[in-house]
Design a protein around this motif. Sequence first.
Motif, PDB file in Angstrom:
ATOM      1  N   VAL A   8       0.851  -1.193   0.000  1.00 25.02           N
ATOM      2  CA  VAL A   8       0.000   0.000   0.000  1.00 25.02           C
ATOM      3  C   VAL A   8       0.885   1.241   0.000  1.00 25.02           C
ATOM      4  CG1 VAL A   8      -1.823   1.249   1.197  1.00 25.02           C
ATOM      5  CG2 VAL A   8      -1.794  -1.251   1.237  1.00 25.02           C
ATOM      6  N   MET A   9       0.747   2.062  -1.050  1.00 25.04           N
ATOM      7  CA  MET A   9       1.626   3.224  -1.179  1.00 25.04           C
ATOM      8  C   MET A   9       0.902   4.380  -1.842  1.00 25.04           C
ATOM      9  SD  MET A   9       4.063   1.622  -4.092  1.00 25.04           S
ATOM     10  CE  MET A   9       3.494   1.384  -5.767  1.00 25.04           C
ATOM     11  N   GLY A  10       1.578   5.509  -1.923  1.00 27.33           N
ATOM     12  CA  GLY A  10       0.990   6.720  -2.483  1.00 27.33           C
ATOM     13  C   GLY A  10       1.539   7.934  -1.764  1.00 27.33           C
ATOM     14  N   PRO A  11       1.238   9.131  -2.246  1.00 30.94           N
ATOM     15  CA  PRO A  11       1.765  10.348  -1.618  1.00 30.94           C
ATOM     16  C   PRO A  11       1.205  10.561  -0.226  1.00 30.94           C
ATOM     17  CG  PRO A  11       0.153  10.894  -3.316  1.00 30.94           C
ATOM     18  CD  PRO A  11       0.415   9.431  -3.430  1.00 30.94           C
ATOM     19  N   ALA A  12       1.862  11.429   0.535  1.00 26.59           N
ATOM     20  CA  ALA A  12       1.422  11.731   1.898  1.00 26.59           C
ATOM     21  C   ALA A  12      -0.003  12.280   1.885  1.00 26.59           C
ATOM     22  CB  ALA A  12       2.374  12.746   2.535  1.00 26.59           C
ATOM     23  N   GLY A  13      -0.805  11.816   2.836  1.00 29.49           N
ATOM     24  CA  GLY A  13      -2.169  12.299   2.949  1.00 29.49           C
ATOM     25  C   GLY A  13      -3.170  11.593   2.072  1.00 29.49           C
ATOM     26  N   ALA A  14      -2.743  10.555   1.352  1.00 29.81           N
ATOM     27  CA  ALA A  14      -3.650   9.850   0.442  1.00 29.81           C
ATOM     28  C   ALA A  14      -4.580   8.883   1.169  1.00 29.81           C
ATOM     29  CB  ALA A  14      -2.852   9.098  -0.624  1.00 29.81           C
ATOM     30  N   GLY A  15      -4.308   8.617   2.446  1.00 30.71           N
ATOM     31  CA  GLY A  15      -5.173   7.713   3.206  1.00 30.71           C
ATOM     32  C   GLY A  15      -4.711   6.268   3.209  1.00 30.71           C
ATOM     33  N   LYS A  16      -3.396   6.048   3.141  1.00 25.73           N
ATOM     34  CA  LYS A  16      -2.864   4.688   3.058  1.00 25.73           C
ATOM     35  C   LYS A  16      -3.156   3.875   4.321  1.00 25.73           C
ATOM     36  CE  LYS A  16       1.236   6.293   2.249  1.00 25.73           C
ATOM     37  NZ  LYS A  16       0.854   7.721   2.117  1.00 25.73           N
ATOM     38  N   THR A  17      -2.818   4.442   5.484  1.00 22.52           N
ATOM     39  CA  THR A  17      -3.034   3.713   6.729  1.00 22.52           C
ATOM     40  C   THR A  17      -4.524   3.529   7.007  1.00 22.52           C
ATOM     41  OG1 THR A  17      -0.941   4.541   7.640  1.00 22.52           O
ATOM     42  CG2 THR A  17      -2.570   3.703   9.209  1.00 22.52           C
ATOM     43  N   THR A  18      -5.325   4.525   6.661  1.00 19.97           N
ATOM     44  CA  THR A  18      -6.778   4.405   6.816  1.00 19.97           C
ATOM     45  C   THR A  18      -7.306   3.265   5.946  1.00 19.97           C
ATOM     46  OG1 THR A  18      -6.948   6.777   7.231  1.00 19.97           O
ATOM     47  CG2 THR A  18      -8.972   5.631   6.643  1.00 19.97           C
ATOM     48  N   PHE A  19      -6.782   3.142   4.729  1.00 15.99           N
ATOM     49  CA  PHE A  19      -7.172   2.042   3.851  1.00 15.99           C
ATOM     50  C   PHE A  19      -6.736   0.701   4.438  1.00 15.99           C
ATOM     51  CE2 PHE A  19      -5.788  -0.649   0.131  1.00 15.99           C
ATOM     52  CZ  PHE A  19      -7.049  -1.125  -0.160  1.00 15.99           C
ATOM     53  N   CYS A  20      -5.525   0.648   4.988  1.00  7.55           N
ATOM     54  CA  CYS A  20      -5.056  -0.593   5.620  1.00  7.55           C
ATOM     55  C   CYS A  20      -5.984  -0.998   6.754  1.00  7.55           C
ATOM     56  CB  CYS A  20      -3.630  -0.409   6.143  1.00  7.55           C
ATOM     57  SG  CYS A  20      -2.363  -0.311   4.865  1.00  7.55           S
ATOM     58  N   ASN A  21      -6.401  -0.027   7.574  1.00  4.14           N
ATOM     59  CA  ASN A  21      -7.313  -0.323   8.683  1.00  4.14           C
ATOM     60  C   ASN A  21      -8.644  -0.869   8.175  1.00  4.14           C
ATOM     61  OD1 ASN A  21      -5.406   0.622  10.508  1.00  4.14           O
ATOM     62  ND2 ASN A  21      -6.259   2.691  10.568  1.00  4.14           N
ATOM     63  N   ALA A  22      -9.182  -0.227   7.112  1.00  2.00           N
ATOM     64  CA  ALA A  22     -10.454  -0.679   6.543  1.00  2.00           C
ATOM     65  C   ALA A  22     -10.308  -2.079   5.945  1.00  2.00           C
ATOM     66  CB  ALA A  22     -10.933   0.301   5.480  1.00  2.00           C
ATOM     67  N   LEU A  23      -9.158  -2.335   5.334  1.00  2.00           N
ATOM     68  CA  LEU A  23      -8.894  -3.643   4.725  1.00  2.00           C
ATOM     69  C   LEU A  23      -8.813  -4.729   5.795  1.00  2.00           C
ATOM     70  CD1 LEU A  23      -8.496  -4.650   1.843  1.00  2.00           C
ATOM     71  CD2 LEU A  23      -6.031  -4.317   2.126  1.00  2.00           C
ATOM     72  N   ILE A  24      -8.104  -4.435   6.892  1.00  2.00           N
ATOM     73  CA  ILE A  24      -7.984  -5.398   7.983  1.00  2.00           C
ATOM     74  C   ILE A  24      -9.360  -5.701   8.580  1.00  2.00           C
ATOM     75  CG2 ILE A  24      -7.086  -5.736  10.319  1.00  2.00           C
ATOM     76  CD1 ILE A  24      -4.647  -4.024   9.430  1.00  2.00           C
ATOM     77  N   GLN A  25     -10.154  -4.658   8.795  1.00  2.00           N
ATOM     78  CA  GLN A  25     -11.494  -4.853   9.346  1.00  2.00           C
ATOM     79  C   GLN A  25     -12.348  -5.715   8.416  1.00  2.00           C
ATOM     80  OE1 GLN A  25     -13.518  -1.226  10.400  1.00  2.00           O
ATOM     81  NE2 GLN A  25     -15.496  -2.214  10.634  1.00  2.00           N
ATOM     82  N   HIS A  26     -12.270  -5.431   7.111  1.00  2.00           N
ATOM     83  CA  HIS A  26     -13.054  -6.204   6.141  1.00  2.00           C
ATOM     84  C   HIS A  26     -12.612  -7.667   6.128  1.00  2.00           C
ATOM     85  CE1 HIS A  26     -15.446  -6.765   2.460  1.00  2.00           C
ATOM     86  NE2 HIS A  26     -14.444  -7.544   2.057  1.00  2.00           N
ATOM     87  N   LEU A  27     -11.315  -7.905   6.162  1.00  2.00           N
ATOM     88  CA  LEU A  27     -10.801  -9.275   6.158  1.00  2.00           C
ATOM     89  C   LEU A  27     -11.256 -10.033   7.406  1.00  2.00           C
ATOM     90  CD1 LEU A  27      -7.186  -8.512   4.878  1.00  2.00           C
ATOM     91  CD2 LEU A  27      -8.891  -9.868   3.659  1.00  2.00           C
ATOM     92  N   ARG A  28     -11.222  -9.373   8.544  1.00  2.00           N
ATOM     93  CA  ARG A  28     -11.637 -10.033   9.789  1.00  2.00           C
ATOM     94  C   ARG A  28     -13.121 -10.352   9.771  1.00  2.00           C
ATOM     95  NH1 ARG A  28      -8.263  -7.033  14.723  1.00  2.00           N
ATOM     96  NH2 ARG A  28      -6.200  -7.784  14.075  1.00  2.00           N
ATOM     97  N   LEU A  29     -13.915  -9.439   9.237  1.00  2.00           N
ATOM     98  CA  LEU A  29     -15.356  -9.692   9.156  1.00  2.00           C
ATOM     99  C   LEU A  29     -15.664 -10.873   8.248  1.00  2.00           C
ATOM    100  CD1 LEU A  29     -16.775  -6.035   8.933  1.00  2.00           C
ATOM    101  CD2 LEU A  29     -17.028  -7.641  10.840  1.00  2.00           C
ATOM    102  N   ASN A  30     -14.793 -11.098   7.264  1.00  2.00           N
ATOM    103  CA  ASN A  30     -14.988 -12.196   6.323  1.00  2.00           C
ATOM    104  C   ASN A  30     -14.131 -13.417   6.663  1.00  2.00           C
ATOM    105  OD1 ASN A  30     -16.761 -11.254   3.819  1.00  2.00           O
ATOM    106  ND2 ASN A  30     -15.557  -9.494   4.506  1.00  2.00           N
ATOM    107  N   LYS A  31     -13.638 -13.434   7.935  1.00  2.00           N
ATOM    108  CA  LYS A  31     -12.898 -14.593   8.460  1.00  2.00           C
ATOM    109  C   LYS A  31     -11.672 -14.941   7.610  1.00  2.00           C
ATOM    110  CE  LYS A  31     -17.076 -16.574  10.530  1.00  2.00           C
ATOM    111  NZ  LYS A  31     -16.758 -16.000  11.842  1.00  2.00           N
ATOM    112  N   ARG A  32     -10.985 -13.891   7.151  1.00  2.00           N
ATOM    113  CA  ARG A  32      -9.733 -14.104   6.418  1.00  2.00           C
ATOM    114  C   ARG A  32      -8.556 -13.642   7.269  1.00  2.00           C
ATOM    115  NH1 ARG A  32      -9.793 -12.055   0.281  1.00  2.00           N
ATOM    116  NH2 ARG A  32      -7.564 -12.245   0.697  1.00  2.00           N
ATOM    117  N   SER A  33      -7.461 -14.361   7.173  1.00  2.00           N
ATOM    118  CA  SER A  33      -6.274 -14.048   7.962  1.00  2.00           C
ATOM    119  C   SER A  33      -5.451 -12.973   7.263  1.00  2.00           C
ATOM    120  CB  SER A  33      -5.416 -15.301   8.148  1.00  2.00           C
ATOM    121  OG  SER A  33      -6.163 -16.326   8.767  1.00  2.00           O
ATOM    122  N   CYS A  34      -4.865 -12.079   8.052  1.00  2.00           N
ATOM    123  CA  CYS A  34      -3.987 -11.066   7.476  1.00  2.00           C
ATOM    124  C   CYS A  34      -2.814 -10.814   8.418  1.00  2.00           C
ATOM    125  CB  CYS A  34      -4.740  -9.765   7.198  1.00  2.00           C
ATOM    126  SG  CYS A  34      -5.407  -8.943   8.657  1.00  2.00           S
TER     127      CYS A  34
END
Length: 296
Positions: A8-34
């Motif tokens: 996950v990459m991109g310029p500063a302020g693009a929301g990379k860590t926020t996207f990672c958090n949303a991705l982790i939450q989605h994976l956990r809700l769907n019982k996928r390991s990350c």
Amino acid sequence: MSKFGALVMGPAGAGKTTFCNALIQHLRLNKRSCFYVNLDPAAEDFSYEPDLDIKDLISLEDVMEELGLGPNGGLIYCFEHLLQNLDFLTSALEPLSEEYLIILDLPGQIELYTHIPVVPTLVKHLTRFGSLNVSLCAAYLLESTFVIDRAKFFAGTLSAMSAMIMLEIPHVNILSKMDLVKGSVPKRQLKRFLDPDTSLLDDESTANLARSSKTVDPADTASVMGGASFSKLNKAVAHLIDDFSMVSFLQLDVQDEDSVGGVLSYIDDAIQYHEAQEPREPNDEIADYGDDEMMG
């Protein structure tokens, strides 16, 4: 054993860590390991604690204090130090099975993967030259508010294309923070930015031509940024992007679970994640349901 990951990459302020958090939450809700890897030596606050944190190896604050470097030089030093200690990554990722999605969260200094070969060298270690053999997809985030300033949008698109060429791995480009432009930019207009081409600059070129016919102060920043020379530069950048025809964007709203799931499906397809998974038996689904009932 196959391994799968998203860079996950991109310029500063693009929301990379926020996207990672949303991705982790989605994976956990769907019982996928990350497995979440923070590769930003300056990051401090996390919604989900990283499973592996580069700050356990080296931190930007220590480098700046001890070596007297600025933020940019310090980040480069941190990554050069990481490349000299790749066992830090290898030992943590080696035991992971093909069920895991490895999420690597990079800092916002785009020079690390567009100007100097630090991240490309890291990618080669993860994918080809090292023992991990991770099937890796890059997720490049660009803030959707860039569409309001088309010169800035094409500059961001050019940096995304540069990263695609430098890293040589499957790539998913994402317009993030779509909730910030909803209501202010019509949907039909937004769709034009998903597959960028030079026609996006036609409207601005007409306006710039009208301005350039007037007498302006050459020292005025606004007149320079809106002049004929600046317009020609933007056209040249747009034509270059159009000639390569590599960049297209997905839309992302991290507050929308379907939007996050849609982006994840593109990442899964790029790394062929589902093709490596063992088929699930009906009894597995019953067991999962029973576990949920017991937990409830």
